[in-house]
Design a protein around this motif. Structure first.
Motif, PDB file in Angstrom:
ATOM      1  N   SER A  65      -1.719  10.769   1.585  1.00  0.00           N
ATOM      2  CA  SER A  65      -1.609  11.389   0.272  1.00  0.00           C
ATOM      3  C   SER A  65      -2.997  11.596  -0.297  1.00  0.00           C
ATOM      4  O   SER A  65      -3.989  11.072   0.230  1.00  0.00           O
ATOM      5  CB  SER A  65      -0.776  10.514  -0.688  1.00  0.00           C
ATOM      6  OG  SER A  65      -1.488   9.330  -1.044  1.00  0.00           O
ATOM      7  N   HIS A 109      -0.503  15.372 -13.380  1.00  0.00           N
ATOM      8  CA  HIS A 109      -0.539  14.450 -14.510  1.00  0.00           C
ATOM      9  C   HIS A 109      -1.711  14.826 -15.420  1.00  0.00           C
ATOM     10  O   HIS A 109      -2.859  14.812 -14.974  1.00  0.00           O
ATOM     11  CB  HIS A 109      -0.719  13.003 -14.044  1.00  0.00           C
ATOM     12  CG  HIS A 109       0.444  12.466 -13.286  1.00  0.00           C
ATOM     13  ND1 HIS A 109       0.469  11.181 -12.785  1.00  0.00           N
ATOM     14  CD2 HIS A 109       1.635  13.011 -12.946  1.00  0.00           C
ATOM     15  CE1 HIS A 109       1.611  10.977 -12.151  1.00  0.00           C
ATOM     16  NE2 HIS A 109       2.327  12.081 -12.231  1.00  0.00           N
ATOM     17  N   THR A 123      -1.563   6.015 -11.441  1.00  0.00           N
ATOM     18  CA  THR A 123      -1.243   7.228 -10.680  1.00  0.00           C
ATOM     19  C   THR A 123      -1.410   6.998  -9.185  1.00  0.00           C
ATOM     20  O   THR A 123      -0.597   7.467  -8.373  1.00  0.00           O
ATOM     21  CB  THR A 123      -2.129   8.392 -11.134  1.00  0.00           C
ATOM     22  OG1 THR A 123      -1.917   8.631 -12.529  1.00  0.00           O
ATOM     23  CG2 THR A 123      -1.812   9.657 -10.355  1.00  0.00           C
ATOM     24  N   GLU A 141       1.590   5.023  -7.944  1.00  0.00           N
ATOM     25  CA  GLU A 141       2.785   5.876  -7.850  1.00  0.00           C
ATOM     26  C   GLU A 141       2.711   6.789  -6.631  1.00  0.00           C
ATOM     27  O   GLU A 141       3.709   6.985  -5.927  1.00  0.00           O
ATOM     28  CB  GLU A 141       2.929   6.693  -9.129  1.00  0.00           C
ATOM     29  CG  GLU A 141       3.269   5.882 -10.357  1.00  0.00           C
ATOM     30  CD  GLU A 141       3.259   6.733 -11.612  1.00  0.00           C
ATOM     31  OE1 GLU A 141       3.165   7.992 -11.477  1.00  0.00           O
ATOM     32  OE2 GLU A 141       3.342   6.174 -12.722  1.00  0.00           O
ATOM     33  N   THR A 142       1.535   7.357  -6.407  1.00  0.00           N
ATOM     34  CA  THR A 142       1.372   8.285  -5.292  1.00  0.00           C
ATOM     35  C   THR A 142       1.515   7.575  -3.953  1.00  0.00           C
ATOM     36  O   THR A 142       2.178   8.070  -3.034  1.00  0.00           O
ATOM     37  CB  THR A 142       0.005   8.978  -5.377  1.00  0.00           C
ATOM     38  OG1 THR A 142      -0.098   9.649  -6.640  1.00  0.00           O
ATOM     39  CG2 THR A 142      -0.178   9.980  -4.265  1.00  0.00           C
ATOM     40  N   SER A 195       2.171  17.182  -7.509  1.00  0.00           N
ATOM     41  CA  SER A 195       2.470  16.602  -8.815  1.00  0.00           C
ATOM     42  C   SER A 195       1.261  16.789  -9.711  1.00  0.00           C
ATOM     43  O   SER A 195       0.127  16.860  -9.240  1.00  0.00           O
ATOM     44  CB  SER A 195       2.793  15.104  -8.692  1.00  0.00           C
ATOM     45  OG  SER A 195       3.901  14.890  -7.853  1.00  0.00           O
ATOM     46  N   VAL A 240      -4.997  11.970  -4.244  1.00  0.00           N
ATOM     47  CA  VAL A 240      -5.073  12.062  -5.698  1.00  0.00           C
ATOM     48  C   VAL A 240      -6.383  12.761  -6.045  1.00  0.00           C
ATOM     49  O   VAL A 240      -7.461  12.255  -5.730  1.00  0.00           O
ATOM     50  CB  VAL A 240      -5.000  10.679  -6.368  1.00  0.00           C
ATOM     51  CG1 VAL A 240      -5.198  10.809  -7.881  1.00  0.00           C
ATOM     52  CG2 VAL A 240      -3.664  10.008  -6.076  1.00  0.00           C
ATOM     53  N   ALA A 270       4.569   8.155  -1.047  1.00  0.00           N
ATOM     54  CA  ALA A 270       4.224   8.762   0.244  1.00  0.00           C
ATOM     55  C   ALA A 270       5.093   8.178   1.344  1.00  0.00           C
ATOM     56  O   ALA A 270       5.254   6.958   1.432  1.00  0.00           O
ATOM     57  CB  ALA A 270       2.744   8.547   0.560  1.00  0.00           C
ATOM     58  N   PRO A 276       1.105  15.287   0.505  1.00  0.00           N
ATOM     59  CA  PRO A 276       1.409  15.174  -0.932  1.00  0.00           C
ATOM     60  C   PRO A 276       0.125  15.040  -1.750  1.00  0.00           C
ATOM     61  O   PRO A 276      -0.746  14.238  -1.426  1.00  0.00           O
ATOM     62  CB  PRO A 276       2.248  13.897  -1.030  1.00  0.00           C
ATOM     63  CG  PRO A 276       2.726  13.622   0.361  1.00  0.00           C
ATOM     64  CD  PRO A 276       1.682  14.167   1.276  1.00  0.00           C
ATOM     65  N   THR A 302      -1.454  14.701  -5.774  1.00  0.00           N
ATOM     66  CA  THR A 302      -1.269  14.464  -7.199  1.00  0.00           C
ATOM     67  C   THR A 302      -2.548  14.848  -7.930  1.00  0.00           C
ATOM     68  O   THR A 302      -3.630  14.355  -7.587  1.00  0.00           O
ATOM     69  CB  THR A 302      -0.938  12.995  -7.492  1.00  0.00           C
ATOM     70  OG1 THR A 302       0.258  12.637  -6.803  1.00  0.00           O
ATOM     71  CG2 THR A 302      -0.741  12.772  -8.984  1.00  0.00           C
ATOM     72  N   HIS A 326      -4.721   6.757   2.102  1.00  0.00           N
ATOM     73  CA  HIS A 326      -4.504   7.516   0.867  1.00  0.00           C
ATOM     74  C   HIS A 326      -5.862   7.823   0.253  1.00  0.00           C
ATOM     75  O   HIS A 326      -6.685   6.915   0.066  1.00  0.00           O
ATOM     76  CB  HIS A 326      -3.635   6.710  -0.096  1.00  0.00           C
ATOM     77  CG  HIS A 326      -2.333   6.296   0.498  1.00  0.00           C
ATOM     78  ND1 HIS A 326      -1.182   7.041   0.375  1.00  0.00           N
ATOM     79  CD2 HIS A 326      -2.002   5.203   1.255  1.00  0.00           C
ATOM     80  CE1 HIS A 326      -0.187   6.428   1.019  1.00  0.00           C
ATOM     81  NE2 HIS A 326      -0.668   5.318   1.556  1.00  0.00           N
TER      82      HIS A 326
END
Length: 297
Positions: free
Chosen positions: A129, A266, A285, A288-289, A264, A131, A293, A236, A238, A99
């Motif tokens: 994922s 935020h 965050t 959550e991400t 997503s 972020v 996933a 994904p 975020t 991630h």
């Protein structure tokens, strides 16, 4: 809790990267990448909040304890993606998915990796994922500016160009390097005051890191912003958007859903350095991400 007392040295495309690891090896692997003019210490308040994860941070080329390339071309986004691949090979030699979390230029270069993952066999299936914090893909940044001009969104365009005016100053030869190398403490203190940070936010290596990192802008800013747009990604993503960011407008990301199928968003009441000023929001965050996933560890 497991951690390395000394960084792991990872060779990559002409440089050696300083890679730090903490947390537990049994948790999901999260790679945190800093921006400009930071090094991996910008994550120091986030890392302890993810201690049940396998947390990896590294100094980008030219920053902190990592070595610098000998030429400006060594700072191109393609070489930065090479660095991520080298780090993944070192910390996850099994090829397992990780991630990604990036701030500022860390986010910029990780966007390049995310969009390349569909075609680059070195990255295919290895990013679970992403972020993204205060750092757009440069190609989409350029598209935003062009679209704003074409659609006569002059206020938005002028607002973002004003926020990005420092990029033009960074293109001036020699002088920016001389300033940060000759008076690193003054530059560091001025930036800290303007951003509401402690004056010791940056380490003693600030002058060298800041001087080297100017080449990120010179090697990529105009070249990448005019490059062809990326193909959509299924990874994904975020977005963490600090609404008080002095350098990036929230409007930059309005069309991103055309390129990211699982997106997503935020918004956080904070300035640009949200990993330092709001570490709990960033860690929450990330958790959550990672949890959302599919099929990764």
């Amino acid at each position: 809790m497991a951690g390395d007392s000394a960084p792991l040295s990872v060779p990559s495309a002409g440089v050696t990267l300083a890679v730090h690891r903490s947390g537990t090896r049994t948790g999901p692997t999260v790679v945190l990448l800093h921006g400009y003019p930071d090094d991996h210490h910008v994550w120091d308040r986030v890392v302890p909040l993810l201690d049940d994860h396998d947390v990896v941070t590294y100094d980008a080329r030219g920053a902190g304890e990592s070595s610098a390339p000998s030429a400006r071309a060594g700072y191109r986004v393609e070489r930065l993606v090479d660095d991520l691949v080298a780090v993944l090979d070192a910390v996850r030699p099994d090829g397992g998915a990780v991630h990604l979390v990036g701030h500022d230029w860390g986010s910029v270069q990780l966007w390049a990796a995310v969009f390349a993952a569909g075609d680059d066999p070195r990255l295919r299936g290895r990013i679970a994922s992403f972020v993204s914090i205060s750092g757009p893909d440069l190609r989409l940044y350029g598209a935003y500016l062009r679209t704003s001009a074409r659609e006569h969104r002059w206020r938005r365009l002028a607002g973002q160009l004003a926020k990005s005016s420092y990029i033009l100053a960074f293109q001036v030869p020699v002088i920016p390097e001389l300033v940060v190398r000759a008076a690193p403490d003054r530059v560091r203190q001025a930036l800290a005051r303007s951003q509401g940070l402690e004056e010791d936010h940056w380490a003693d290596s600030f002058g060298t890191t800041a001087a080297n990192g100017l080449n990120l802008y010179r090697a990529n800013a105009f070249r990448s912003a005019s490059s062809p747009l990326p193909e959509p990604t299924d990874i994904p993503v975020t977005l963490v958007i600090p609404v008080e960011d002095d350098f990036l407008s929230p409007f930059l990301y309005d069309g991103l859903s055309h390129y990211v199928r699982h997106l997503s968003r935020h918004e956080v009441s904070a300035g640009h350095w949200v990993p330092w000023t709001r570490p709990e929001a960033v860690a929450s965050t990330v958790r959550e991400t990672v949890s959302a996933a599919p099929g990764t560890n």
